[in-house]
Scaffold this motif. Structure first.
Motif, PDB file in Angstrom:
ATOM      1  N   MET A 199       3.693   4.516  10.762  1.00  0.00           N
ATOM      2  CA  MET A 199       3.430   5.075   9.452  1.00  0.00           C
ATOM      3  C   MET A 199       1.918   5.254   9.287  1.00  0.00           C
ATOM      4  SD  MET A 199       5.806   3.381   6.686  1.00  0.00           S
ATOM      5  CE  MET A 199       6.858   4.638   6.149  1.00  0.00           C
ATOM      6  N   ASN A 200       1.590   6.367   8.771  1.00  0.00           N
ATOM      7  CA  ASN A 200       0.165   6.586   8.563  1.00  0.00           C
ATOM      8  C   ASN A 200      -0.240   6.223   7.136  1.00  0.00           C
ATOM      9  OD1 ASN A 200       1.124   8.693   7.105  1.00  0.00           O
ATOM     10  ND2 ASN A 200       0.466  10.287   8.527  1.00  0.00           N
ATOM     11  N   ARG A 201      -1.500   6.190   6.940  1.00  0.00           N
ATOM     12  CA  ARG A 201      -2.056   5.710   5.683  1.00  0.00           C
ATOM     13  C   ARG A 201      -1.736   6.656   4.514  1.00  0.00           C
ATOM     14  NH1 ARG A 201      -6.930   2.151   5.415  1.00  0.00           N
ATOM     15  NH2 ARG A 201      -7.100   1.876   3.194  1.00  0.00           N
ATOM     16  N   GLU A 202      -1.743   7.951   4.738  1.00  0.00           N
ATOM     17  CA  GLU A 202      -1.485   8.912   3.679  1.00  0.00           C
ATOM     18  C   GLU A 202      -0.062   8.775   3.136  1.00  0.00           C
ATOM     19  OE1 GLU A 202      -4.221  12.295   5.759  1.00  0.00           O
ATOM     20  OE2 GLU A 202      -2.395  12.915   4.728  1.00  0.00           O
ATOM     21  N   LYS A 203       0.883   8.572   4.042  1.00  0.00           N
ATOM     22  CA  LYS A 203       2.275   8.431   3.633  1.00  0.00           C
ATOM     23  C   LYS A 203       2.465   7.167   2.791  1.00  0.00           C
ATOM     24  CE  LYS A 203       6.778   9.173   5.656  1.00  0.00           C
ATOM     25  NZ  LYS A 203       7.548   9.292   6.870  1.00  0.00           N
ATOM     26  N   LEU A 204       1.801   6.081   3.150  1.00  0.00           N
ATOM     27  CA  LEU A 204       1.884   4.836   2.371  1.00  0.00           C
ATOM     28  C   LEU A 204       1.292   5.024   0.980  1.00  0.00           C
ATOM     29  CD1 LEU A 204       1.018   2.053   4.966  1.00  0.00           C
ATOM     30  CD2 LEU A 204       3.140   2.341   3.726  1.00  0.00           C
ATOM     31  N   LYS A 251       1.104   7.764  -0.711  1.00  0.00           N
ATOM     32  CA  LYS A 251       2.002   8.619  -1.467  1.00  0.00           C
ATOM     33  C   LYS A 251       3.184   7.820  -2.013  1.00  0.00           C
ATOM     34  CE  LYS A 251       4.406  12.997  -1.084  1.00  0.00           C
ATOM     35  NZ  LYS A 251       4.852  14.056  -0.204  1.00  0.00           N
ATOM     36  N   MET A 252       3.736   6.925  -1.209  1.00  0.00           N
ATOM     37  CA  MET A 252       4.845   6.083  -1.653  1.00  0.00           C
ATOM     38  C   MET A 252       4.381   5.097  -2.729  1.00  0.00           C
ATOM     39  SD  MET A 252       6.869   5.411   1.921  1.00  0.00           S
ATOM     40  CE  MET A 252       7.621   3.960   1.354  1.00  0.00           C
TER      41      MET A 252
END
Length: 160
Positions: free
Chosen positions: A1-6, A8-9
């Motif tokens: 998982m990348n930082r941007e996706k985290l 966003k969640m």
């Protein structure tokens, strides 16, 4: 998982504000048993012991008696504390007087004397009205006739 996706969640999770979900957990209110528990813990700290097999407690207050039937009685002699719990009934002293004469102490004897004086003041007035009432009642009751019976009078009543 990348930082941007985290990130966003994490932005999607809301705990308040416009459009957030309502809470699903219902608020639990305290009941009155907490007061009873607090009282019992305080009594235990004082060192109150239960006194078994008490059938009746009468608390005398002027000409009124607070009566407990089959109460739970606890006492601490050292702390000069008596606890009487149960359902009370408030009664007048005259109503329960014959049954409690042996329970009256020296401090209540003067109340008993006052009560007796009140009865004596009321007795002549009540006695005079009772005698006049008896005389009026005597006039209304017919005399019995010798030789007649209730059965014969009942038969005459049916035939008439």
């Amino acid at each position: 998982m990348n930082r941007e996706k985290l990130m966003k969640m994490a932005g999607a999770v809301r705990t308040g504000g416009k459009g957030s979900m309502r809470r699903k957990k219902k608020a639990v209110h305290k009941t009155t048993t907490t007061d009873d528990k607090r009282l019992q813990s305080t009594l235990k700290r004082i060192g109150v012991n239960a006194i078994p097999a008490i059938e009746e407690v009468n608390i005398f207050k002027d000409d009124v008696v607070i009566q407990f039937i089959n109460p739970k009685v606890q006492a601490s002699i050292a702390a000069n504390t008596w606890v009487v719990s149960g359902s009370p009934q408030t009664k007048k002293l005259q109503d329960i007087l014959p049954g409690i004469i042996n329970q009256l102490g020296p401090d209540n004897l003067d109340n008993l004397r006052k009560l007796a004086e009140q009865f004596q003041k009321q007795a002549p007035a009540a006695g005079a009205s009772a005698t006049t009432g008896q005389e009026e009642d005597d006039d209304e009751v017919p005399e019995l006739v010798a030789g007649e019976t209730f059965e014969a009078a009942a038969e005459e009543g049916h035939t008439a």
